[in-house]
Design a protein around this motif. Structure first.
Motif, PDB file in Angstrom:
ATOM      1  N   VAL A  97     166.978  32.559  39.869  1.00 20.46           N
ATOM      2  CA  VAL A  97     166.081  33.626  39.398  1.00 20.46           C
ATOM      3  C   VAL A  97     166.681  34.995  39.714  1.00 20.46           C
ATOM      4  O   VAL A  97     166.717  35.886  38.854  1.00 20.46           O
ATOM      5  CB  VAL A  97     164.679  33.489  40.034  1.00 20.46           C
ATOM      6  N   VAL A  98     167.160  35.165  40.941  1.00 20.49           N
ATOM      7  CA  VAL A  98     167.714  36.458  41.353  1.00 20.49           C
ATOM      8  C   VAL A  98     168.909  36.830  40.478  1.00 20.49           C
ATOM      9  O   VAL A  98     168.994  37.963  39.975  1.00 20.49           O
ATOM     10  CB  VAL A  98     168.110  36.431  42.848  1.00 20.49           C
ATOM     11  N   LEU A  99     169.818  35.892  40.261  1.00 18.07           N
ATOM     12  CA  LEU A  99     171.001  36.189  39.444  1.00 18.07           C
ATOM     13  C   LEU A  99     170.637  36.376  37.976  1.00 18.07           C
ATOM     14  O   LEU A  99     171.151  37.284  37.312  1.00 18.07           O
ATOM     15  CB  LEU A  99     172.050  35.087  39.599  1.00 18.07           C
ATOM     16  N   GLY A 100     169.759  35.518  37.465  1.00 20.24           N
ATOM     17  CA  GLY A 100     169.368  35.623  36.064  1.00 20.24           C
ATOM     18  C   GLY A 100     168.670  36.933  35.762  1.00 20.24           C
ATOM     19  O   GLY A 100     169.047  37.664  34.836  1.00 20.24           O
ATOM     20  N   LEU A 101     167.643  37.255  36.554  1.00 24.81           N
ATOM     21  CA  LEU A 101     166.935  38.510  36.317  1.00 24.81           C
ATOM     22  C   LEU A 101     167.780  39.713  36.733  1.00 24.81           C
ATOM     23  O   LEU A 101     167.671  40.786  36.138  1.00 24.81           O
ATOM     24  CB  LEU A 101     165.596  38.515  37.050  1.00 24.81           C
ATOM     25  N   GLY A 102     168.639  39.505  37.719  1.00 26.95           N
ATOM     26  CA  GLY A 102     169.524  40.594  38.137  1.00 26.95           C
ATOM     27  C   GLY A 102     170.490  41.006  37.043  1.00 26.95           C
ATOM     28  O   GLY A 102     170.787  42.185  36.875  1.00 26.95           O
ATOM     29  N   SER A 103     170.947  40.049  36.263  1.00 25.52           N
ATOM     30  CA  SER A 103     171.902  40.370  35.201  1.00 25.52           C
ATOM     31  C   SER A 103     171.220  40.818  33.914  1.00 25.52           C
ATOM     32  O   SER A 103     171.782  41.608  33.157  1.00 25.52           O
ATOM     33  CB  SER A 103     172.800  39.163  34.917  1.00 25.52           C
ATOM     34  N   VAL A 104     170.005  40.347  33.660  1.00 17.72           N
ATOM     35  CA  VAL A 104     169.325  40.664  32.404  1.00 17.72           C
ATOM     36  C   VAL A 104     168.350  41.831  32.551  1.00 17.72           C
ATOM     37  O   VAL A 104     168.316  42.733  31.714  1.00 17.72           O
ATOM     38  CB  VAL A 104     168.579  39.414  31.877  1.00 17.72           C
ATOM     39  N   LEU A 105     167.567  41.820  33.605  1.00 16.06           N
ATOM     40  CA  LEU A 105     166.466  42.776  33.748  1.00 16.06           C
ATOM     41  C   LEU A 105     166.842  44.046  34.495  1.00 16.06           C
ATOM     42  O   LEU A 105     166.521  45.152  34.054  1.00 16.06           O
ATOM     43  CB  LEU A 105     165.293  42.087  34.468  1.00 16.06           C
ATOM     44  N   TRP A 106     167.503  43.892  35.636  1.00 14.36           N
ATOM     45  CA  TRP A 106     167.719  45.038  36.510  1.00 14.36           C
ATOM     46  C   TRP A 106     168.588  46.141  35.926  1.00 14.36           C
ATOM     47  O   TRP A 106     168.358  47.319  36.235  1.00 14.36           O
ATOM     48  CB  TRP A 106     168.226  44.575  37.876  1.00 14.36           C
ATOM     49  N   PRO A 107     169.583  45.860  35.083  1.00 18.55           N
ATOM     50  CA  PRO A 107     170.315  46.989  34.480  1.00 18.55           C
ATOM     51  C   PRO A 107     169.401  47.939  33.704  1.00 18.55           C
ATOM     52  O   PRO A 107     169.568  49.156  33.765  1.00 18.55           O
ATOM     53  CB  PRO A 107     171.330  46.307  33.552  1.00 18.55           C
TER      54      PRO A 107
ATOM     55  N   CYS B 211     161.851  36.440  45.078  1.00 18.56           N
ATOM     56  CA  CYS B 211     162.806  35.326  45.114  1.00 18.56           C
ATOM     57  C   CYS B 211     163.991  35.650  46.014  1.00 18.56           C
ATOM     58  O   CYS B 211     164.563  34.747  46.631  1.00 18.56           O
ATOM     59  CB  CYS B 211     163.276  34.981  43.703  1.00 18.56           C
ATOM     60  N   LEU B 212     164.333  36.915  46.120  1.00 16.14           N
ATOM     61  CA  LEU B 212     165.378  37.314  47.062  1.00 16.14           C
ATOM     62  C   LEU B 212     164.939  36.968  48.488  1.00 16.14           C
ATOM     63  O   LEU B 212     165.727  36.460  49.280  1.00 16.14           O
ATOM     64  CB  LEU B 212     165.647  38.812  46.911  1.00 16.14           C
ATOM     65  N   LEU B 213     163.664  37.200  48.797  1.00 19.29           N
ATOM     66  CA  LEU B 213     163.126  36.784  50.096  1.00 19.29           C
ATOM     67  C   LEU B 213     163.150  35.262  50.248  1.00 19.29           C
ATOM     68  O   LEU B 213     163.313  34.738  51.345  1.00 19.29           O
ATOM     69  CB  LEU B 213     161.687  37.274  50.264  1.00 19.29           C
ATOM     70  N   GLY B 214     162.967  34.562  49.132  1.00 19.02           N
ATOM     71  CA  GLY B 214     162.984  33.104  49.159  1.00 19.02           C
ATOM     72  C   GLY B 214     164.310  32.524  49.602  1.00 19.02           C
ATOM     73  O   GLY B 214     164.353  31.402  50.117  1.00 19.02           O
ATOM     74  N   LEU B 215     165.390  33.258  49.422  1.00 19.11           N
ATOM     75  CA  LEU B 215     166.688  32.780  49.907  1.00 19.11           C
ATOM     76  C   LEU B 215     166.668  32.638  51.422  1.00 19.11           C
ATOM     77  O   LEU B 215     167.263  31.712  51.972  1.00 19.11           O
ATOM     78  CB  LEU B 215     167.803  33.735  49.483  1.00 19.11           C
ATOM     79  N   ARG B 216     165.980  33.528  52.087  1.00 18.70           N
ATOM     80  CA  ARG B 216     165.898  33.469  53.547  1.00 18.70           C
ATOM     81  C   ARG B 216     164.754  32.594  54.032  1.00 18.70           C
ATOM     82  O   ARG B 216     164.868  31.909  55.043  1.00 18.70           O
ATOM     83  CB  ARG B 216     165.741  34.889  54.099  1.00 18.70           C
ATOM     84  N   TYR B 217     163.621  32.638  53.324  1.00 16.91           N
ATOM     85  CA  TYR B 217     162.421  31.907  53.718  1.00 16.91           C
ATOM     86  C   TYR B 217     161.975  30.979  52.582  1.00 16.91           C
ATOM     87  O   TYR B 217     160.978  31.254  51.917  1.00 16.91           O
ATOM     88  CB  TYR B 217     161.285  32.880  54.053  1.00 16.91           C
ATOM     89  N   PRO B 218     162.702  29.902  52.341  1.00 15.97           N
ATOM     90  CA  PRO B 218     162.403  29.076  51.160  1.00 15.97           C
ATOM     91  C   PRO B 218     161.016  28.435  51.162  1.00 15.97           C
ATOM     92  O   PRO B 218     160.384  28.357  50.109  1.00 15.97           O
ATOM     93  CB  PRO B 218     163.503  28.016  51.163  1.00 15.97           C
ATOM     94  N   LEU B 219     160.528  28.003  52.296  1.00 13.29           N
ATOM     95  CA  LEU B 219     159.205  27.374  52.323  1.00 13.29           C
ATOM     96  C   LEU B 219     158.075  28.402  52.318  1.00 13.29           C
ATOM     97  O   LEU B 219     157.046  28.193  51.674  1.00 13.29           O
ATOM     98  CB  LEU B 219     159.065  26.448  53.535  1.00 13.29           C
ATOM     99  N   GLN B 220     158.278  29.506  53.017  1.00 12.37           N
ATOM    100  CA  GLN B 220     157.233  30.516  53.053  1.00 12.37           C
ATOM    101  C   GLN B 220     157.022  31.150  51.679  1.00 12.37           C
ATOM    102  O   GLN B 220     155.920  31.583  51.350  1.00 12.37           O
ATOM    103  CB  GLN B 220     157.560  31.610  54.085  1.00 12.37           C
ATOM    104  N   MET B 221     158.052  31.228  50.864  1.00  9.88           N
ATOM    105  CA  MET B 221     157.952  31.845  49.541  1.00  9.88           C
ATOM    106  C   MET B 221     157.690  30.816  48.442  1.00  9.88           C
ATOM    107  O   MET B 221     157.714  31.142  47.256  1.00  9.88           O
ATOM    108  CB  MET B 221     159.231  32.636  49.232  1.00  9.88           C
ATOM    109  N   LEU B 222     157.399  29.605  48.824  1.00 10.72           N
ATOM    110  CA  LEU B 222     157.138  28.533  47.859  1.00 10.72           C
ATOM    111  C   LEU B 222     156.047  28.864  46.838  1.00 10.72           C
ATOM    112  O   LEU B 222     156.181  28.506  45.660  1.00 10.72           O
ATOM    113  CB  LEU B 222     156.812  27.242  48.615  1.00 10.72           C
ATOM    114  N   PRO B 223     154.970  29.558  47.209  1.00 10.66           N
ATOM    115  CA  PRO B 223     153.977  29.908  46.190  1.00 10.66           C
ATOM    116  C   PRO B 223     154.547  30.703  45.014  1.00 10.66           C
ATOM    117  O   PRO B 223     154.044  30.624  43.906  1.00 10.66           O
ATOM    118  CB  PRO B 223     152.941  30.729  46.971  1.00 10.66           C
ATOM    119  N   VAL B 224     155.625  31.428  45.246  1.00 18.95           N
ATOM    120  CA  VAL B 224     156.265  32.168  44.151  1.00 18.95           C
ATOM    121  C   VAL B 224     156.844  31.196  43.123  1.00 18.95           C
ATOM    122  O   VAL B 224     156.700  31.396  41.913  1.00 18.95           O
ATOM    123  CB  VAL B 224     157.363  33.104  44.719  1.00 18.95           C
TER     124      VAL B 224
END
Length: 146
Positions: free
Chosen positions: A19-29, A56-69
């Motif tokens: 998600v981070v890479l996909g949206l980072g390349s398409v959306l963030w520019p 989702c960037l936070l999910g890289l560090r906290y995968p279970l805590q960010m699971l609702p995302v």
């Protein structure tokens, strides 16, 4: 105690990274250097997706805590696939733009495979709920006088 395997944690991190890479390349520019003002619907969607990518960037560090995302992503894409392109496809009126978006959203199956469903059940279905009101502290029994 319900533990999640290291392999499952890496699968979750892979979903967050996708998600981070996909949206980072398409959306963030377009956010960093906008070319034109967005109309209401496009601006709303882009801002929601930007927030989603940051979570989702936070999910890289906290995968279970960010699971609702990830659960939110799986649910909205599934609902959209069932309510928008499926009826169009069934009645033969699926246009190219909707078909392309449906193809992209169909990758949600990867999210379903990555989610640790036993953990979801244990924590969000069978686990204790947060009380609606603050619990009163139980009074400690008084020590006998000596």
């Amino acid at each position: 105690m319900n533990t999640v395997s290291t392999a499952r944690l890496y699968a979750l991190r892979a979903m967050y990274l996708l998600v981070v890479l996909g949206l980072g390349s398409v959306l963030w520019p377009g956010i960093v250097q906008p070319h034109a003002p967005w109309e209401l619907a496009r601006g709303t969607v882009n801002c929601m997706l930007a927030a989603f990518s940051l979570l989702c960037l936070l999910g890289l560090r906290y995968p279970l805590q960010m699971l609702p995302v990830l659960l939110w992503e799986a649910l909205w894409k599934t609902i959209w696939l069932l309510l928008v392109p499926l009826p169009q496809w069934l009645n033969g009126s699926l246009d190219a733009a909707t078909a392309a978006t449906a193809f992209e959203c169909a990758f949600v199956v990867l999210v379903y495979l990555a989610i640790p469903w036993r953990h979801v059940y244990a924590h969000y279905v069978a686990g204790p709920a947060t009380p609606w009101r603050a619990q009163r502290a139980q009074a400690e029994p008084e020590a006998p006088a000596a």
